[in-house]
Design a protein around this motif. Structure first.
Motif, short mmCIF file in Angstrom:
data_model
loop_
_atom_site.label_atom_id
_atom_site.label_comp_id
_atom_site.label_asym_id
_atom_site.label_seq_id
_atom_site.Cartn_x
_atom_site.Cartn_y
_atom_site.Cartn_z
N SER A 40 1.30 3.48 10.14
CA SER A 40 0.46 2.61 9.16
C SER A 40 1.49 2.30 8.23
N CYS A 41 2.64 1.76 8.61
CA CYS A 41 3.65 1.50 7.75
C CYS A 41 3.37 0.10 7.08
N ASN A 42 3.18 0.11 5.75
CA ASN A 42 2.82 -1.10 4.99
C ASN A 42 4.00 -2.06 5.15
N ALA A 43 5.07 -1.58 4.99
CA ALA A 43 6.37 -2.50 4.78
C ALA A 43 6.77 -3.05 6.20
N TYR A 44 6.49 -2.55 7.43
CA TYR A 44 6.56 -3.29 8.84
C TYR A 44 5.42 -4.43 8.62
N GLY A 85 3.54 -0.31 -1.63
CA GLY A 85 4.47 0.89 -1.43
C GLY A 85 4.08 1.39 -0.16
N CYS A 86 4.47 2.69 0.33
CA CYS A 86 4.29 2.92 1.47
C CYS A 86 4.38 4.76 1.30
N HIS A 87 3.91 5.26 2.54
CA HIS A 87 4.11 7.00 2.20
C HIS A 87 5.25 7.24 3.08
N HIS A 88 5.63 8.40 3.19
CA HIS A 88 6.77 9.00 3.45
C HIS A 88 6.86 8.97 4.92
N HIS A 89 7.79 8.48 5.92
CA HIS A 89 8.01 8.63 7.01
C HIS A 89 9.08 8.28 7.70
N ARG A 90 9.33 8.34 9.00
CA ARG A 90 10.80 7.96 9.59
C ARG A 90 11.02 6.29 9.40
N SER A 147 13.03 -1.46 8.38
CA SER A 147 13.07 -0.17 7.67
C SER A 147 12.09 -0.37 6.35
N CYS A 148 11.84 0.76 6.13
CA CYS A 148 10.92 0.93 5.13
C CYS A 148 11.47 1.82 3.97
N ARG A 149 11.59 1.76 2.82
CA ARG A 149 11.96 2.35 1.49
C ARG A 149 10.94 2.93 0.69
#
Ligand code: ZN
Lengths: 426, 644
Positions: free
Chosen positions: B364-368, B347-352, B333-335
């Motif tokens: 391109s989810c950073n948290a993942y 940080g990350c940007h807004h996405h599902r 999950s990415c918050r």
């Protein structure tokens, strides 16, 4: 027949072998220095090496002639030989022909003869004759002046013919006179004059004054017993300073420009780069080329006929006065050292034989031979390597030319003959 | 005593002479070198320099004759004032220049030839040639210069210039005035292109007259002509890349994945290679060399080393799969970022959310990727061991070291390993949370565009690459086997498919959705790199660099590409557009996405580049507006001339 054979073997073969080695190696270098590409025939008379081979051939005829004459002949006829040589020198003013500004040659057909080369042994004979006279005492001023006159006459004639180099050769007799009793003060004065002249030119009068003052003070302190007055020492000091000025004045005004430049190059007096650059192409040209040729020879040289500068004839007069540059380039340090060694060995051998002579005539003559060879050897090789200012005199037995080769051969072989006869002296 | 004077003097003189001979011949005696021997003239015959062709056989570089006036200072005779004036007029120099040049030549060597006035025009040569005899010490040497048949590829082709002294000292083949390849293939293939000059040794006399061959020409050699080479560059693609790069700074490297051949190698700004030929060469070269702001001689495709950003995430995905710490269906999950306890590490940007691997790459989810990265490192007890294993995987893609290729310049990039952090923090005093920026291609990870293009090729090939190279063919020779042997990555082939699908989805519904090209399945990844410059003595952040990495088609890729645009902001903005256009250009031969092309050709970054040197406060990234220029028409004309 047996007597004849024994006599033949009495010649000093060491000297003869040294002579043959020098002449032989000299010819090899003349061949290198004078060939143009291919050497087709060693007897090619249009080439210098061809002519030199003929000169060498004739040399052996001369040697046989000299050795077959009675030894007494040379002492008995020394005055006549001397007079004949002087006449030949005088005759040059009338019949001589100019070569390179010097009136030193007789032209006979296509051949040229240079009498100054023969005047050397004639003078040596005359000096030996005069000194060996029982009446002569070299410690007296009268005899000193007379014997000086014997060498002064040919020297002056040669100088007047504009051959300064050959004139300098006559200073060789100083060694003979000194050996035969000339006072030590002459040696001291001569050496002092040379040293002071160099110091005056190179470092100036102040240096001359200091050196002379120090030398005189030391002499004054050392000589406690036979001390001359202080005034005399001061007088000598002023003479030395005056001499220094004299040398400088003579250098500036008494010498010809090219002579002045040669001394300036030798003592490195010229600092102006533009003038030095000009000198590189004129007075210094020979010396620079010759030093470069010698240096390029390295340890073992480039080999016979392989010298690039010799082949390109970069060193002017490389067959005559500068023949040693060819030795340096093609035979390297090894060959050049051998040549130096051969000359030193020859001169020492002659000195040794001279000292062993029973007759004073033979001894004085032998000394003369050694001295003349020594002066030629020293000035020629010293000049080619840049140790001595440029003076045009040949290297005995090496330099191209019939007169020179014959002159030195006669000079040497009269002594060989005299030496072989020492047993009969009694 | 009296007997000894002459004896000792003779011995003394003998010793002095031997000493002098030793000094001249042995001590100061140099090793005999025929090239230093003034008695031997060296006449060189320069062979034809090899031609350069592109991969389609188009001639790029040929030769043209040039005439140099040479001087041997020692042989120069003083001239009369009239002669000097005439000579200077013929050479088109002033008397002061004449003296200066002569002085300089003398300083180099009074006896060796130096170039006096290089590269005369043909007409000047014709006039001068007849009068040359009058001027002792000067002569004309004919040489061959390059003649470029194109206006592009200056950085690829390189140029030739005169050797300098340090080259002569290191490589005695070269003599003053000789030409040598200075950059590009001219430099890397110097010896093949150059051939070997012929030489004639001629014995001279002291009047400088030739008197015949030295030792019957035993040492003479004939010139060996240089070989022609074909390079891997597609000159149409190269030209198109250079066109797209107008008004931007950056680099493009395109590689053919199944051979490692470099199809295009663009750097911007560039210059016309023809300006480095002829008499203006040194003036122009100096201008290029001292342009420290635009740096036209800095090949950004090879040398721009930056943190690559998001494209590097796919490497982490592959390492995660290979190490077995994650599979393609695992979700994270990415918050709006990655939290370690209550601390946000990135940080990350807004996405599902949550996202699986496919979505992680596409969005391109950073948290993942921080999750994946931490699992890789933490798999091992010692974080240092984990880092080393991670680094070795990454390096197997050709990252973090010189590629060992045939290009004249390069940078190693950087992949930090465990030792790197042991040195920084101390052994066992750090963990995976200390350097999570490696997960997203920031921080210590750095790469050059050519390394990224090669990485894309290795991914497209599903696990191997050929060392990128520029040589395709050498006349009568083979190319080094290093370039024809595949290098395998440490990732198994089966792990590539999910990652490639993710990269494909970047185009389908990810960050590059708008860059799709009809009929070509492109896989790509956007990237940005933060960057800083010293402005007025202060470290200042500038607008991010725009980065894009792609290959296409998805199966059996024909092209892998990395595009890097300085201060282009986000990845798909400049770099992504240019990558799509390059791919379409190469695969289709023509452009259907003319909207993208039009946008690139009308948008300039010159204003952006002017900011840090303007001495005024400036804003970066989202707070600035983009500069639009209206020169599309002119550019099209350029394009036409390029094609000819
Ligand atoms: Zn995210």
């Amino acid at each position: 027949m047996l007597r004849e054979n024994q006599r033949r073997f009495k010649f000093d073969w060491v000297t003869i072998i040294l002579f043959l080695l020098l002449v032989g190696f000299g010819y090899v270098n003349i061949l290198s220095a004078s060939h143009d590409g291919e050497v087709t025939s060693y007897l090619n008379m249009t080439e210098l090496y061809g002519k030199q081979l003929v000169f060498i051939g004739l040399t052996f005829v001369i040697i046989i002639l000299i050795l077959s004459l009675e030894a007494k002949f040379y002492e008995r006829f020394s005055s006549i030989i001397y007079l004949a040589a002087i006449l030949l020198l005088v005759g040059l003013f009338i019949f001589g022909k100019d070569v390179n500004g010097a009136r030193s040659w007789y032209g006979i057909g296509s051949m040229t003869i240079q009498p100054s080369e023969f005047a050397k042994f004639a003078t040596a004979l005359a000096v030996a004759k005069y000194i060996s006279d029982l009446q002569t005492n070299m410690k007296t001023l009268k005899d000193q002046i007379r014997v000086a006159a014997i060498i002064f006459i040919p020297a002056l004639l040669i100088l007047l013919q504009n051959d300064a180099g050959s004139t300098i050769v006559y200073t060789a007799f100083f060694f003979v006179f000194y050996r035969e009793g000339l006072q030590q003060i002459y040696l001291i004065v001569a050496l002092s004059l040379i040293v002071l002249a160099v110091i005056s030119l190179k470092f100036g009068i102040i240096a001359t004054t200091i050196v002379a003052a120090v030398a005189l003070t030391i002499r004054y302190l050392v000589r406690k017993k036979k001390r001359a007055s202080k005034l005399q020492y001061v007088l000598v000091l002023f003479l030395a300073i005056g001499y220094g000025y004299g040398v400088k004045a003579f250098y500036k005004h008494g010498l010809q420009i090219h002579q002045q430049n040669r001394i300036s190059l030798w003592l490195r007096l010229e600092k102006d780069p533009a003038k030095l650059e000009r000198m590189r192409k004129s007075e210094a040209y020979n010396l620079i080329q010759s030093e470069e040729a010698i240096s390029s020879g390295g340890l073992t040289g480039k080999g016979f006929l392989q010298g690039t500068r010799t082949t390109g004839k970069f060193v002017p007069e490389q067959e005559t006065d500068y023949i040693f540059s060819t030795v340096g380039e093609e035979w390297g340090f090894a060959g050049s050292s051998i040549v130096v060694f051969l000359f030193v060995f020859l001169i020492i051998r002659i000195l040794y034989l001279a000292e062993a002579q029973k007759s004073q005539f033979s001894r004085v003559y032998g000394y003369g031979v050694a001295s003349i060879l020594f002066i030629h050897f020293t000035i020629n090789i010293g000049m080619v390597m840049g140790l001595i200012p440029t003076v045009g005199i040949p290297l005995p037995f090496f330099s191209y030319g019939g007169s020179g080769l014959w002159g030195f051969t006669i000079l040497l072989f009269i002594f060989v003959k005299l030496d072989s006869n020492k047993i009969n002296e009694w | 005593m009296r007997k000894l004077l002459l004896l000792t003097t003779v011995i003394l003189v003998g010793l002095v002479f031997i000493a002098r001979l030793f000094y001249l011949q042995v001590y100061g005696g140099y090793e005999y070198d025929i090239f230093e021997d003034t008695a031997i003239k060296k006449e060189f015959t320069y062979p034809k320099r090899g031609y350069v062709y592109d991969r389609n056989g188009k001639l790029l570089v040929a030769n043209q004759p040039s005439y140099d006036v040479m001087v041997i200072p020692r042989e120069v005779e003083p001239m009369t004032p009239e002669d000097l004036t005439e000579f200077c007029n013929l050479l088109k120099i002033t008397k002061e220049e004449y003296n200066k040049k002569l002085e300089r030549a003398k300083n180099y060597s009074p006896r060796l030839p130096s170039p006096f006035v290089p590269q005369l025009s043909k007409s000047d040569y014709a006039v001068l040639q007849e009068k040359m005899r009058k001027y002792a010490g000067f002569y004309i040497q004919k040489r061959s210069l390059r003649s470029y048949q194109t206006t592009i590829g200056a950085n690829v082709l390189g140029d030739i210039g005169e050797v300098n002294r340090s080259i002569i000292e290191k490589q005695p083949y070269y003599k003053l005035g000789d030409l040598i390849g200075k950059q590009g293939v001219e430099q890397s293939y110097e010896e093949i292109l150059r051939g070997t000059k012929g030489i004639k040794f001629i014995q001279k006399d002291r009047f400088n007259k030739s008197i015949g061959p030295f030792k019957e020409g035993r040492f003479d050699t004939l010139p060996v002509p240089g070989k022609d080479i074909t390079i891997t560059i597609d000159s149409d693609l190269q030209a198109y890349g250079e066109l797209l790069m107008q008004h931007k700074r950056g680099g493009i490297v395109a590689i053919e994945p199944n051979s490692g051949e470099i199809l295009a190698m663009v750097t911007g700004p560039s210059y016309n290679p023809n300006i480095l030929v002829g008499r203006n060469r040194s003036k122009n070269y100096t201008k290029l060399h001292y342009d420290s702001i635009a740096k036209p001689l800095f090949d950004r495709g090879l040398l721009a080393q930056y943190p690559p950003g998001s494209p590097f995430k796919v490497i982490n995905a592959l390492i995660g799969l290979q190490e077995g710490v994650v599979d393609e269906h695992d979700t994270f999950s990415c918050r709006m970022g990655y939290y370690y306890g209550s601390r946000r590490l990135t940080g990350c940007h807004h996405h599902r959310s949550p996202v699986d691997m496919n979505m992680g790459i596409a969005q391109s989810c950073n948290a993942y990727f921080v999750n994946v990265y931490r699992r890789i490192i933490d798999k091992y007890k010692d974080a240092g061991d984990g880092m080393n294993i991670w680094a070795n995987h990454a390096k197997s893609f050709g990252l973090g070291d010189f590629l060992n290729n045939d290009l004249s310049v390069g940078r190693p990039g950087r992949i930090p390993n465990g030792d790197y952090y042991d040195r920084a923090y101390g052994d066992n005093r750090w963990g995976s949370t200390y350097n999570v920026s490696n997960a997203i291609g920031q921080g210590e990870v750095e790469a050059t565009p050519i390394q990224l293009a090669n990485m894309a090729a290795a991914i497209g090939n599903r696990g191997y690459y050929y060392t990128p190279h520029i040589i395709k063919n050498i006349e009568g020779d083979t190319i080094p086997s290093n370039f024809t042997t595949p290098k395998y990555t440490s990732i198994d082939r089966k792990h590539f498919e999910p990652v490639i699908e993710g990269m494909f989805d970047v185009y389908n519904d990810g960050t590059a959705k708008s860059l799709r090209v009809e009929g070509i399945e492109i896989c790509g990844k956007t990237g940005t790199a933060e960057n800083f410059a010293i402005v007025n003595g202060k470290k200042t952040q500038l607008t991010d660099h725009s980065i894009f990495v792609a290959f296409a088609p998805k199966d059996n890729p024909k092209i892998a590409i990395a595009v890097f645009v300085e201060n282009g902001y986000w990845g798909s903005r400049f770099a992504g557009r240019m990558a799509s256009l390059m791919i379409e250009k190469y695969i289709k031969g023509s452009i259907t996405r003319t909207d993208l092309e039009n946008w690139i050709l009308t948008h300039s970054l010159e204003d952006e580049y002017a900011k840090p040197i303007s001495d005024e406060p400036f804003k970066i990234n989202g707070e600035t507006t983009l500069q639009v220029i209206d020169n599309y028409a002119i550019k099209l004309e350029d394009q036409e001339t390029l094609k000819q």
